[in-house]
Motif scaffolding. Structure first.
Motif, short mmCIF file in Angstrom:
data_model
loop_
_atom_site.label_atom_id
_atom_site.label_comp_id
_atom_site.label_asym_id
_atom_site.label_seq_id
_atom_site.Cartn_x
_atom_site.Cartn_y
_atom_site.Cartn_z
N LEU A 96 0.82 -1.04 0.02
CA LEU A 96 0.10 -0.05 0.12
C LEU A 96 0.85 1.27 0.08
O LEU A 96 1.88 1.08 0.53
CB LEU A 96 -0.83 -0.06 1.32
N ASN A 97 0.25 2.43 -0.54
CA ASN A 97 1.06 3.78 -0.54
C ASN A 97 2.40 3.63 -1.11
O ASN A 97 3.47 4.17 -0.70
CB ASN A 97 1.04 4.54 1.02
N LEU A 98 2.52 3.18 -2.01
CA LEU A 98 3.77 2.67 -3.03
C LEU A 98 4.27 3.87 -3.43
O LEU A 98 3.45 4.76 -4.22
CB LEU A 98 3.86 1.55 -3.76
N LYS A 99 5.47 4.59 -3.27
CA LYS A 99 6.07 5.57 -4.18
C LYS A 99 7.21 5.12 -4.72
O LYS A 99 8.01 4.29 -4.38
CB LYS A 99 6.62 6.90 -3.16
N LYS A 100 7.46 5.59 -5.98
CA LYS A 100 8.57 5.12 -6.79
C LYS A 100 9.79 5.28 -6.52
O LYS A 100 10.34 6.30 -5.81
CB LYS A 100 8.29 5.65 -8.31
N GLY A 101 10.87 4.42 -6.39
CA GLY A 101 12.07 4.17 -5.90
C GLY A 101 12.01 4.38 -4.41
O GLY A 101 13.48 4.69 -3.71
N SER A 102 11.09 4.04 -3.83
CA SER A 102 11.06 4.03 -2.23
C SER A 102 11.91 2.65 -1.66
O SER A 102 11.91 1.63 -2.41
CB SER A 102 9.76 3.95 -1.62
N GLU A 103 12.23 2.65 -0.62
CA GLU A 103 13.18 1.78 0.04
C GLU A 103 11.90 0.68 0.66
O GLU A 103 11.05 1.24 1.64
CB GLU A 103 14.07 2.37 1.19
N LEU A 104 11.85 -0.65 0.35
CA LEU A 104 10.92 -1.38 1.13
C LEU A 104 11.61 -2.53 1.36
O LEU A 104 13.00 -2.90 1.47
CB LEU A 104 10.00 -2.04 -0.15
N PHE A 105 11.07 -3.70 2.31
CA PHE A 105 11.48 -4.93 2.93
C PHE A 105 10.65 -5.99 2.29
O PHE A 105 9.55 -6.05 2.35
CB PHE A 105 11.41 -4.91 4.35
N ALA A 106 11.43 -6.95 1.88
CA ALA A 106 10.81 -8.17 1.26
C ALA A 106 11.24 -9.30 2.07
O ALA A 106 12.38 -9.51 2.40
CB ALA A 106 11.50 -8.58 -0.27
N SER A 107 10.37 -9.95 2.47
CA SER A 107 10.31 -11.04 3.48
C SER A 107 10.91 -12.34 2.73
O SER A 107 10.67 -12.50 1.34
CB SER A 107 8.98 -11.72 4.02
N VAL A 108 11.77 -13.28 3.22
CA VAL A 108 12.23 -14.21 2.61
C VAL A 108 12.05 -15.50 3.30
O VAL A 108 12.26 -15.45 4.48
CB VAL A 108 13.79 -14.04 2.62
N SER A 109 11.83 -16.78 2.53
CA SER A 109 11.50 -17.93 3.22
C SER A 109 12.04 -19.01 2.31
O SER A 109 12.25 -18.58 1.22
CB SER A 109 9.88 -18.27 3.35
N VAL A 110 11.91 -20.27 2.78
CA VAL A 110 12.41 -21.33 1.99
C VAL A 110 11.23 -22.12 1.76
O VAL A 110 10.45 -22.52 2.39
CB VAL A 110 13.61 -21.92 2.78
N ASP A 111 11.29 -22.61 0.21
CA ASP A 111 9.95 -23.36 -0.01
C ASP A 111 10.26 -24.97 0.26
O ASP A 111 11.48 -25.15 0.62
CB ASP A 111 9.59 -23.17 -1.56
N SER A 112 9.41 -25.63 -0.07
CA SER A 112 9.61 -27.32 0.14
C SER A 112 10.80 -27.82 -0.52
O SER A 112 11.47 -28.92 0.02
CB SER A 112 8.06 -27.91 -0.39
N GLU A 113 11.17 -26.98 -1.54
CA GLU A 113 12.29 -27.79 -2.60
C GLU A 113 13.59 -27.04 -2.22
O GLU A 113 14.81 -27.54 -2.57
CB GLU A 113 12.17 -27.50 -3.92
N GLY A 114 13.53 -26.33 -1.01
CA GLY A 114 14.72 -25.48 -0.67
C GLY A 114 15.14 -24.28 -1.22
O GLY A 114 16.25 -23.73 -1.16
N TRP A 115 14.32 -23.94 -2.06
CA TRP A 115 14.56 -22.52 -2.82
C TRP A 115 14.05 -21.33 -1.93
O TRP A 115 13.09 -21.62 -1.24
CB TRP A 115 14.03 -22.56 -4.21
N ALA A 116 14.97 -20.30 -2.08
CA ALA A 116 14.32 -19.00 -1.38
C ALA A 116 12.91 -18.27 -2.19
O ALA A 116 13.35 -18.55 -3.62
CB ALA A 116 15.53 -17.95 -1.34
N THR A 117 12.25 -18.08 -1.73
CA THR A 117 10.95 -17.32 -2.21
C THR A 117 10.84 -15.94 -1.32
O THR A 117 10.94 -16.01 0.00
CB THR A 117 9.82 -18.04 -2.26
N PHE A 118 10.46 -14.88 -2.32
CA PHE A 118 10.35 -13.69 -1.42
C PHE A 118 9.00 -13.52 -1.29
O PHE A 118 8.10 -13.66 -2.35
CB PHE A 118 10.94 -12.64 -2.47
N GLY A 119 8.55 -12.74 -0.14
CA GLY A 119 7.15 -12.77 -0.05
C GLY A 119 6.77 -11.43 -0.16
O GLY A 119 7.18 -10.82 -1.34
N GLY A 120 5.71 -10.86 0.43
CA GLY A 120 5.36 -9.36 0.36
C GLY A 120 6.37 -8.40 0.67
O GLY A 120 7.17 -8.74 1.42
#
Lengths: 183, 455
Positions: free
Chosen positions: A68-92
């Motif tokens: 929500l309230n996204l501004k272009k070029g703004s700094e954000l935080f992406a959550s990281v988790s590991v899926d069932s095959e062991g690869w990293a996936t990035f969440g919201g």
């Protein structure tokens, strides 16, 4: 009168040491204590006019859900988790660090669509020497039919992500290129 | 105090020859010491120019050492472990810093030593940052790296009075400001930061050229090539800042607004105030005059074409909605008042061409006559050309040849844009060319009367 020039020169020298040393300390701290994630990516070969040739590491998951309230070029935080095959996936994406789990600090780029936005990753470059990078490109084009089989091994700690290595089929890319015959 | 000669056609080599002869003439009794001193003051030689070779060789030596080290390291780079690579990153920096400290501690270090030390340390610092980025695969764009490197190198220009490092800094911040950014960037991430970055060179350039300031810049005045770098960097940097300001205001018609804002920026730089002795220097030592006049004449003549200026009124109105434009106008006004006080009528009249669209904007909103702006610009350019010639007749310092050139260019521009027959155009060109030649002859004769050749 000489005291002032010496003082300014000392301050400049301190900065010239301090800035790279701080960067080194941060990177080493993350490499030593960060959580290892494996990210599937592509890696074409562009050029930085000052720092030289590199492979542009681009995670296959390069667009994330728009916060929500996204501004272009703004700094954000992406959550990281590991899926069932062991690869990293990035969440919201969020404007503040998530309360739990690992996360990576990113920056939004370009115009967002209704649902997703492209992000700029902090581990976007894998430097090779001037000779190896174009050879890497040529070798990859010749020997890897699926160019998305690069695996970026990243270490993540409190939002900072450091690219530890670039791996193809379980082996570090530098070792493969050293062993491979010249194109 | 004898004012330097700005009217004769003696160049740097003539002046230098004269300086070489004066000691011999004094010994032979041809010149008295006071006459010799007066001659030296009237025909000054750029002392810095004589040291140019020393600078060039010292700087070249520093660059070759740095480049050689990099090449040697690069050959075996992949075989080094990370700690060894980092050692190679910091070792040249440490050695360069020790060299700089040694130079600064000297009582009166030679200029070429200062230049070499400054360059070595600047490149060592940049190399260290680049190698650390490579070793840890740090991201980021090259523009940010360039800005960081320039800011780390700037203190060396202050302390070591290194003109090479100053030139590197000016070129670096200019390239950074010209690199493409986004309209949504914050002001300190965009070309709008350029004025602040340029202010940082004041301790190097000094304020000794501004009216009311006294004293010489330590180490002598800025050499000619450095002035050209400074003016080019300032012109491009401020124009980039103006473009960013125009882009950020999304309601503005971008292209004509930007062009007019650039013209206004160049006009402001043209009118930059100078001290009396700086004003008396030859034209090549005042690049803001040459570059400013070239741009403003070109844009002034271009504005006389209806096909080129049809979107200009809208662009100017749009530019006036940008706060940056009002800032430039305010500085332009201050510089113009100072130029009037110093009787710099030539520059004032040239600079006024940047305001032509603004002057005619009220008329355009009242009368929608097609071609009104083109005619207005034509009249203004004509008036400026006549003024540049006429100033000489009123005993003021004019620029008659420049005025004649402007009038001739105006005639050519109008003829090329008109529907007159070839016969008419031909006769006008012949008449203009003949008038130009006669005028040139008259000017040469007048100068010969003013400065008769020695018997």
């Amino acid at each position: 009168m000489k005291a002032l020039p010496l003082l300014v020169l000392s301050f400049a020298a301190l900065l010239q040491w301090g800035i790279p040393l701080r960067g080194i300390w941060e990177q080493e701290h993350v490499l030593a204590h960060g959580t290892l994630f494996k990210v599937k990516c592509a890696a074409p070969d562009p050029y930085d006019p000052i720092r030289g040739r590199y492979l542009a590491v681009r995670p296959l998951q390069d667009r994330l859900p728009v916060p929500l309230n996204l501004k272009k070029g703004s700094e954000l935080f992406a959550s990281v988790s590991v899926d069932s095959e062991g690869w990293a996936t990035f969440g919201g994406l969020s404007h503040t660090p998530p309360a739990e789990g690992e996360f990576v600090k990113v920056r939004s780029v370009g115009r967002p669509s209704e649902e997703t936005v492209a992000v700029q990753w902090p581990f976007a470059r894998f430097y090779l020497n001037e000779k190896m990078a174009p050879e890497a490109d040529q070798w990859i084009a010749k020997n890897i039919s699926d160019q998305n089989r690069f695996i970026a091994e990243i270490r993540v700690l409190k939002g900072k992500a450091v690219l530890a290595d670039l791996v193809v089929e379980g082996k570090p890319l530098r070792e493969i290129l050293k062993a491979a015959p010249a194109p | 105090m004898v004012m330097p000669d700005t009217d004769s056609r003696m160049n740097h080599f003539h002046h230098r020859w004269l300086h070489d002869q004066i000691p011999g003439w004094e010994r032979e009794g041809i010149l008295t010491p006071s006459a010799a001193h007066a001659l030296r003051e009237r025909h000054p030689v750029e002392v810095i120019g004589i040291r140019t070779a020393q600078f060039a060789l010292g700087g070249m030596g520093a660059l070759l050492i740095g480049t050689g080290l990099i090449a040697v390291l690069a050959y075996n780079w992949d075989d080094f472990s990370r700690p060894v690579r980092l050692l190679w990153a910091f070792l040249p920096l440490l050695l360069a810093q020790i060299f700089s400290f040694t130079v600064v501690r000297k009582q009166e270090p030679a200029p070429w030593l200062c230049e070499s030390a400054g360059l070595l340390q600047a490149f060592a610092a940049g190399g260290c940052l680049a190698i650390v980025s490579q070793v840890y695969h740090l991201g980021g764009v090259w523009q940010d790296f360039l800005l960081g490197w320039m800011l780390l190198s700037l203190p060396l220009a202050w302390v070591l009075r290194s003109q090479m490092v100053l030139g590197l800094y000016l070129v670096g911040i200019c390239i950074w400001s010209l690199s493409p950014g986004t309209a949504e960037s914050l002001w300190y991430e965009s070309a709008t930061l350029y004025p602040v970055l340029l202010l940082a060179v004041v301790p190097c350039c000094g304020l000794d050229y501004l009216p009311g300031c006294s004293g010489q810049r330590p180490g002598g005045s800025l050499p000619t090539f450095m002035r050209w770098i400074l003016v080019l960097s300032a012109s491009l940097g401020f124009c980039a800042a103006a473009s960013h300001a125009a882009d950020s205001a999304q309601t503005v018609s971008t292209w004509p607004s930007q062009v007019w804002m650039w013209t206004l920026t160049v006009g402001t730089i043209l009118l930059f105030p100078l001290r009396a002795d700086a004003m008396a220097e030859p034209g090549r030592r005042k690049p803001q005059g040459i570059l400013g006049a070239c741009w403003i004449f070109t844009s002034g003549l271009a504005m006389t074409f209806s096909s080129l200026n049809k979107d200009l009124p809208k662009g100017v109105s749009g530019a006036l909605s940008v706060p940056w434009t009002w800032g430039i106008l305010a500085v332009f006004a201050v510089f113009a008042i100072q130029a009037a006080r110093q009787h710099r009528w030539v520059l004032l009249s040239i600079g006024s061409l940047a305001l032509t669209p603004l002057m005619f904007l009220p008329c355009l909103s009242l009368f929608s006559t097609p071609g009104l702006l083109a005619w207005g610009c034509t009249l203004h350019v004509f008036f400026v050309g006549v003024l540049l010639i006429g100033l000489e007749f009123f005993g003021k310092r004019g620029a008659p040849r420049l005025g004649a050139f402007l009038l001739a260019a105006l005639v050519i521009a109008r003829m090329s844009d008109s529907d007159f027959s070839f016969l008419t155009k031909g006769l006008v060109f012949i008449g203009t060319g003949a008038g130009f030649l006669i005028f040139n002859l008259q000017t040469v004769r007048q100068k010969a009367v003013k400065n008769p050749a020695p018997l």
